[in-house]
Design a protein around this motif. Structure first.
Motif, PDB file in Angstrom:
ATOM      1  N   ARG A 698      58.353  11.626 -50.951  1.00 17.60           N
ATOM      2  CA  ARG A 698      58.931  11.868 -49.633  1.00 17.60           C
ATOM      3  C   ARG A 698      58.496  13.232 -49.109  1.00 17.60           C
ATOM      4  O   ARG A 698      58.467  14.209 -49.842  1.00 17.60           O
ATOM      5  CB  ARG A 698      60.471  11.817 -49.726  1.00 17.60           C
ATOM      6  N   LEU A 706      59.057  16.796 -50.608  1.00 20.88           N
ATOM      7  CA  LEU A 706      60.442  16.903 -51.073  1.00 20.88           C
ATOM      8  C   LEU A 706      60.586  16.435 -52.516  1.00 20.88           C
ATOM      9  O   LEU A 706      61.560  16.741 -53.182  1.00 20.88           O
ATOM     10  CB  LEU A 706      61.362  16.066 -50.171  1.00 20.88           C
ATOM     11  N   MET A 711      62.908  16.363 -60.825  1.00 23.20           N
ATOM     12  CA  MET A 711      64.290  16.508 -60.370  1.00 23.20           C
ATOM     13  C   MET A 711      64.543  15.602 -59.170  1.00 23.20           C
ATOM     14  O   MET A 711      65.678  15.209 -58.914  1.00 23.20           O
ATOM     15  CB  MET A 711      64.576  17.960 -59.970  1.00 23.20           C
ATOM     16  N   ASP A 712      63.492  15.296 -58.415  1.00 20.54           N
ATOM     17  CA  ASP A 712      63.681  14.488 -57.209  1.00 20.54           C
ATOM     18  C   ASP A 712      62.817  13.235 -57.158  1.00 20.54           C
ATOM     19  O   ASP A 712      63.093  12.334 -56.380  1.00 20.54           O
ATOM     20  CB  ASP A 712      63.425  15.347 -55.962  1.00 20.54           C
ATOM     21  N   THR A 780      67.248   2.230 -53.857  1.00 19.79           N
ATOM     22  CA  THR A 780      68.117   3.168 -54.564  1.00 19.79           C
ATOM     23  C   THR A 780      69.559   2.807 -54.263  1.00 19.79           C
ATOM     24  O   THR A 780      69.843   2.119 -53.267  1.00 19.79           O
ATOM     25  CB  THR A 780      67.861   4.598 -54.078  1.00 19.79           C
ATOM     26  N   SER A 782      71.827   4.500 -52.907  1.00 19.75           N
ATOM     27  CA  SER A 782      72.291   4.904 -51.580  1.00 19.75           C
ATOM     28  C   SER A 782      71.743   3.988 -50.494  1.00 19.75           C
ATOM     29  O   SER A 782      72.424   3.686 -49.517  1.00 19.75           O
ATOM     30  CB  SER A 782      71.933   6.368 -51.299  1.00 19.75           C
ATOM     31  N   ARG A 783      70.512   3.517 -50.673  1.00 15.93           N
ATOM     32  CA  ARG A 783      69.961   2.613 -49.647  1.00 15.93           C
ATOM     33  C   ARG A 783      70.652   1.256 -49.669  1.00 15.93           C
ATOM     34  O   ARG A 783      70.889   0.655 -48.623  1.00 15.93           O
ATOM     35  CB  ARG A 783      68.466   2.397 -49.882  1.00 15.93           C
TER      36      ARG A 783
ATOM     37  N   GLN B 175      72.298  11.003 -60.313  1.00 11.55           N
ATOM     38  CA  GLN B 175      71.205  11.069 -59.355  1.00 11.55           C
ATOM     39  C   GLN B 175      70.012  10.432 -60.066  1.00 11.55           C
ATOM     40  O   GLN B 175      69.732  10.758 -61.222  1.00 11.55           O
ATOM     41  CB  GLN B 175      70.957  12.551 -59.013  1.00 11.55           C
ATOM     42  N   LEU B 239      67.954  13.668 -50.202  1.00  7.68           N
ATOM     43  CA  LEU B 239      67.142  12.476 -50.443  1.00  7.68           C
ATOM     44  C   LEU B 239      67.911  11.362 -51.123  1.00  7.68           C
ATOM     45  O   LEU B 239      67.597  10.195 -50.962  1.00  7.68           O
ATOM     46  CB  LEU B 239      66.026  12.835 -51.436  1.00  7.68           C
ATOM     47  N   HIS B 240      68.867  11.739 -51.933  1.00  6.97           N
ATOM     48  CA  HIS B 240      69.471  10.764 -52.838  1.00  6.97           C
ATOM     49  C   HIS B 240      70.779  10.198 -52.315  1.00  6.97           C
ATOM     50  O   HIS B 240      71.347   9.297 -52.924  1.00  6.97           O
ATOM     51  CB  HIS B 240      69.667  11.401 -54.217  1.00  6.97           C
ATOM     52  N   GLY B 241      71.258  10.714 -51.202  1.00  6.02           N
ATOM     53  CA  GLY B 241      72.475  10.147 -50.654  1.00  6.02           C
ATOM     54  C   GLY B 241      72.963  10.916 -49.440  1.00  6.02           C
ATOM     55  O   GLY B 241      72.823  12.138 -49.372  1.00  6.02           O
TER      56      GLY B 241
END
Ligand SMILES: Cc1cc2nc3c(=O)[nH]c(=O)nc-3n(C[C@H](O)[C@H](O)[C@H](O)COP(=O)(O)OP(=O)(O)OC[C@H]3O[C@@H](n4cnc5c(N)ncnc54)[C@H](O)[C@@H]3O)c2cc1C
Lengths: 790, 261
Positions: A698, A706, A711-712, A780, A782-783, B175, B239-241
């Motif tokens: 991203r 990002l 970590m991401d 994910t 959240s999505r 996460q 990004l994650h929420g």
């Protein structure tokens, strides 16, 4: 039963002993006497004009030996594209120069614009920090639609619309496709994103340049999947070093997944620096650098439409895709979204009319290129998602809808509307096999049981096909390839009867050292333990094109078989002489040459010895020695295919998806080592599940990465994955290569993402959440939660 | 990484003295500090290792609760706290991976106060006391926002005292990439009432969810949360929420923690 250690045996991987005991020798493990260290200074803005670079303070720092910038490389060639694609209007694509170090402009975060060479790596790093650059930040171009819509802001100043090409496949099909859509009783439309992925091989890239001032020879140790291709690119295009003055060595390489096919600027830079300093120069990429420089994968935005009648017969398929190529054209960036993607849009189906349009777009992001599957996962995902959506719209069963549109076995060879000729396959067989493997009858009960625990269960299907064994050179030449795609092997039988096989393919995790030895063992009747596979060093092996596109066994393996056949033919001549028989009467079986119908025979070892100690030998008509080389150029692609099923549970309160089971029924043609094939499928499915549920590169609107670390950037781990059940018994051997093999390396990554996404949508629908018709990957928590609550 | 000097004192006193030097910084398990030094985001001149200080390691039961030395590793807590405070042991057992758990320490985690770290929720939900070389700080006063605590420069967490609850549970929603808490909720029931601490969710760092505490104090059951919600305002969005997602997770996970306790 397979012969012990021969074709069909699940021989354990011989290379694993050195890998698992820490005895592998990777580029970073190599230390040359007197080596200096390189560190690259990389852009922290996505887009900027370089007004000046002041290296004076850095040059005075302790240990600094040299500092190079884009200015130092402005006279050398650019890193070229391997494939020229024509636009629909007949124009040739745009191909801006890709310099060794950024010159004039920086075009993505991570774009290197200076290089420091120092006595130690830390000194080089400190000196990089001391370089001051006047870089005027320009607005970043990140979103493809915006890049195309607003051409006032350009990644390459000379390319007015940020578009590489606007490709139609097949342009002549377009009118018929449009007519079929106009007349179709039903059209299903889906807009989707194929998410950008970071390849993440376990070993980051590394390169050592080693110039020998005595001989003028250059040596490059590097993390490459195809050392000859790198040598060709560096010598012929980038640096102008004569090909015979450059040796490229790719020693043990810890994974590539496509990202190590390409030539990168750092390789040319360490060679140039070594020449400048008369010392070896070493560079080892760290993980943060890898995230912002290794070629990424995928990144398509697609609209796909499927025209059907009300019974679900496919009438026509049409797609429009924007494909991100990033800031520069990586070596195969142009063929991945076109000839590895558009040509697969027929899938395993008999859809009569297909048209594909792809616009490739420059953005201020890391270059995008082939990544495990390369184009074919994008095609499969689009097709298999739109079919599932059509099934739901038409009220048809997704199994039946696919089965009714499959090509049937009597249709082969089949010329698709997108230009491929499928030689063989049996798609109903793999689908039926999958049905047997997954206990379809018990599914409803499992749904109920999940519901009792507050979870939504669903099943997703994907039936995929791919084109592997890349590739017939004359065909790809017509399509714009600038390289041949044959491969090569030398079978060198030594005087004592053991064998070295020098191959053009490169193993970086695939297990070639084991599998190739099995093939030769089977062919020549010599125990696998007496066979060495040599690869990765251009000074040893014949010119080969390396490993990608599930090609090694289908193409290089075929070259090995051809070379082994030449060995047998020569051995027969020697045996005929020694046994005083006619050559026609000699048969070769189980490692011995015998006179047919008699018990007179010579072992393979005796023939080998005689070839090197030719005392009793037909020297007038036959050269001594027993070594043969073969080059093999495939006459067609191979077409592995299969049916994948995924069962998931969704926690609707949190959006979390758990994969309960994943099942694969594959057709890889003949299989040499079933254990390795299963491992390849497991790995591919793991990557496909990663794409479907977790992974995504991203950028923010300023072009800042990002997801620049673990970590991401979410990599799947063992506990994110289910047990994967694999079957490859429904085999239809490839008709045009001697081993009848099709390739298995990418299948898992190609077939799995749509199965996962289809399963999640099925779960939601069964749970009454019917307003969700699509969720973009990665799904994910959240999505999924947002879709449910949207 | 830049060059640095390493000292390894064996008493708190010597550590405090060493930390008085210009550019000195405490090093415990190094699982946070070393990665940032490798990335050159931190460049201390002197690292004062705390792991050689015997009095800062280990776990013991006192009349005030479970006292855990500041340099005690997650792995030790995961095993040795289990008999006394299973929810805390369980939390420790899910931090990072085995390498992180065998190195990383509770003192380092609490000093760092990452908004997604796990222990801050246990400390706050337990009404723990943070003991330093200078004083005792109540958890309610200790956490002061993301990466911010009541610690002074050079102050060392020597131990943490956790009053032991009747019932407790921690539910962490990981996460997907880092596996830190996207949201983590620690619920602890004491005779005086229930405490609910939430990590990962808020821009202010770990916080107590007062309404849930009140509702659960009178009825310790997930159904007591019906009708309650945390506002999305002030939640972390990344990004994650989204903020909404995190707010929703707080409630779901609180319910699950109550059920699990
Ligand atoms: C891969 C990975 C995964 C992780 N996953 C999680 C997770 O899921 N949940 C989670 O909570 N954490 C996680 N962590 C963080 C981990 O728990 C760290 O160990 C912890 O945050 C820091 O503890 P440390 O002992 O390593 O501290 P260090 O890294 O040594 O120090 C951290 C900071 O605290 C200071 N400090 C250290 N000890 C003291 C002390 N006694 N008194 C005062 N100041 C001190 C240091 O000066 C430094 O500023 C993860 C870390 C990694 C690398």
């Amino acid at each position: 039963m397979p012969k012990d250690g021969g074709i069909g045996a699940s021989t354990k991987r011989r290379e694993d002993i050195r890998f698992l005991t820490g005895k592998g020798r990777y580029t970073a493990d190599i230390n040359l006497r007197g080596q200096a260290f390189a560190c690259f200074l990389r852009s922290d803005v996505a887009h900027g004009r370089i007004n000046g670079i002041d290296t004076s303070a850095a040059a005075e720092m302790p240990g600094v030996l040299a500092i190079l910038t884009g200015e130092d490389f402005k006279e050398v060639g650019g890193n070229p594209t391997g494939w020229l694609v024509q636009s629909r209007n007949g124009e040739t694509m745009k191909e801006p120069k890709r310099p060794v170090l950024a010159h004039g402009k920086v075009r993505h975060v991570g774009d290197a614009y200076a290089m420091v060479i120092a006595e130690t790596f830390e000194q080089a790093q400190d000196a990089c920090d001391a370089i001051t650059a006047d870089i005027e930040e320009l607005p970043a171009i990140v979103d493809m639609a915006a890049a195309v819509a607003d051409a006032s802001n350009r990644v390459h100043d000379e390319i007015s619309d940020n578009i590489v090409f606007d490709w139609g496949w097949i342009e002549d099909n377009r009118a018929a496709v449009d007519a079929a859509f106009a007349a179709a009783p039903h059209v299903t439309t889906l807009e989707l994103v194929n998410n950008r992925l970071s390849p993440n091989p376990m070993e980051p890239r590394a390169s050592i340049g080693d110039f020998d001032p005595g001989t003028g020879d250059y040596k490059l140790y590097t993390t490459s999947q195809n050392p000859h291709l790198s040598r060709l690119l560096i010598s012929a295009f980038v640096m102008g070093i004569p090909e015979n003055k450059l040796t490229v060595i790719a020693p043990d390489v810890g994974g590539g997944f496509g990202s190590k096919i390409y030539h990168y600027g750092e390789e040319a830079a360490v060679l140039a620096a070594s020449k400048l300093l008369n010392r070896p120069v070493k560079w080892v990429c760290d993980r943060s650098e890898a995230f912002m420089t290794d070629a990424h994968g995928r990144d398509h935005v697609t609209k796909i439409e499927l025209a059907t009648d009300m019974e679900g017969n496919f009438l026509a398929l049409r797609t429009e895709t924007l494909a991100n190529v990033g800031a520069y054209l990586s070596n195969f960036a142009t063929c991945t979204p076109t000839f590895l993607h558009g040509t697969l849009m027929a899938g395993p189906y008999k859809t009569p009319h297909v048209y594909v349009n792809v616009k490739a777009v420059f953005t201020n992001t890391v270059p995008v290129d082939a990544y495990r599957g390369a184009g074919r996962p994008e095609a499969t995902y689009s097709i298999e998602r739109v079919i599932d959506k059509a099934a739901r719209e038409l009220g048809l069963d997704p199994w039946e809808l696919r089965a009714k549109n499959f090509l049937t076995t009597d249709q082969f060879p089949y010329t698709t509307p997108v230009g491929l000729v499928y030689d063989t396959g049996n798609y109903h067989a793999t689908l039926d096999k999958l049905g047997e493997m997954i206990d379809r009858n018990g599914f409803e009960a499992r749904v109920a049981e999940s519901r009792a625990r507050g979870k939504l269960r669903g099943f997703g299907l994907s039936t995929w096909i791919e084109a592997c064994g890349i590739a017939p050179s004359n065909l790809v030449g017509v399509l714009g390839a600038r390289v041949g795609l044959f491969d090569s092997a030398t079978v060198r039988v030594n005087a004592t009867g053991n064998i070295s096989v020098l191959v053009g393919a490169h193993s970086h995790g695939q297990g070639h050292e084991t599998v190739f030895a099995q093939v030769i063992s089977d062919k020549l009747g010599v125990p696998a333990s007496s066979i060495e596979i040599v690869h990765g060093d251009t000074s040893k092996i014949p010119f080969g094109m390396g490993t990608y596109g599930s090609r090694s066994l289908a193409v290089c393996g075929s070259a090995m078989v051809k070379a082994a056949d030449k060995i047998i033919a020569k051995g027969k001549k020697i045996a005929a002489h020694m046994l005083e028989a006619s050559e026609d009467d000699i048969v070769f079986e189980d490692g011995a040459f015998s006179v047919t119908g008699t018990d007179k025979q010579k072992t393979f070892g005796e023939i080998a010895f005689s070839a090197y100690v030719p005392h009793n030998y037909p020297l007038e008509t036959l050269e001594p020695g027993l070594e043969e080389t073969a080059f093999y150029d495939p006459s067609n692609f191979t077409y592995p295919a299969g049916a994948y099923g995924c069962e998931v549970e969704v926690d609707a309160e949190t959006g979390r998806v758990e994969i309960v089971s994943f099942t694969c029924a594959d057709d890889f043609g003949n299989v040499i080592n079933p254990m390795i094939v299963e491992g390849q499928v497991h790995g591919g499915v793991a990557q496909g599940i990663g794409q479907a549920l977790m992974e995504s590169v991203r950028y923010n609107e300023d072009g800042q990465l990002l997801t620049g670390s673990y970590m991401d950037y979410a990599m799947p781990r063992a506990d994110d994955l289910p047990n994967i059940t694999v079957d490859h018994s429904c085999a239809t051997p490839c008709t045009h290569n001697p081993l009848g093999v099709k390739g298995c390396g990418e299948a898992g990554a190609i077939g799995s993402p749509p199965a996962v996404v289809n399963a999640v949508l099925d779960a939601l629908h069964r749970g009454g959440i019917t307003h969700v018709t699509h969720i973009d990957m990665p799904l994910t928590p959240s999505r999924v939660w947002a879709a449910i609550n949207g | 990484m830049h060059n640095f000097e390493l000292v390894k004192p064996s008493t708190v006193q010597d550590a405090v003295a060493a930390l008085a030097a210009e550019g000195a910084q405490a090093l415990s398990g190094g699982q946070t500090l070393l990665p940032s030094m490798k990335q050159r985001l931190a460049a201390p001149d002197v690292l004062v290792s705390l792991t050689g200080i015997a009095e800062m390691r280990g776990i013991c039961l006192s009349d005030r609760g479970l006292a855990i030395g500041g340099a005690t590793t997650h792995a030790t807590i995961a095993t040795e706290a289990r008999a006394h405070y299973p929810a805390l042991a369980d939390q420790a057992s899910h931090i990072g991976d085995p390498a992180v758990r065998n190195r990383g320490t509770i003192g380092g985690s609490l000093a760092n106060n990452d908004p997604s770290a796990c222990y801050p929720s246990a400390a706050l939900a337990s009404g723990a006391t943070i003991v330093t070389n200078q004083r005792e700080i109540a958890a309610d006063d200790y956490f002061q926002g993301m990466f911010t605590t009541a610690l002074d420069e050079g102050e060392i967490i020597t131990s943490v005292i956790f009053p032991i609850p009747e019932k407790a549970a921690y539910v962490k929603f990981a996460q997907p990439a880092s596996r830190f808490a996207l949201v983590g909720v620690f619920v602890a029931k004491y005779p005086q009432g229930v405490r609910v601490a939430v990590t990962g969710a808020s821009e202010e760092g770990v916080f107590r969810w007062a309404e849930a505490e009140a509702a659960l104090s009178s009825n310790f059951s997930a159904t007591a949360l019906e009708g309650l919600s945390v506002p999305a305002e002030g939640m972390i969005a990344d990004l994650h929420g989204s903020k909404d997602y995190r707010a929703a997770l707080v409630k779901v996970l609180t319910g699950r923690a109550v059920t699990a306790a």
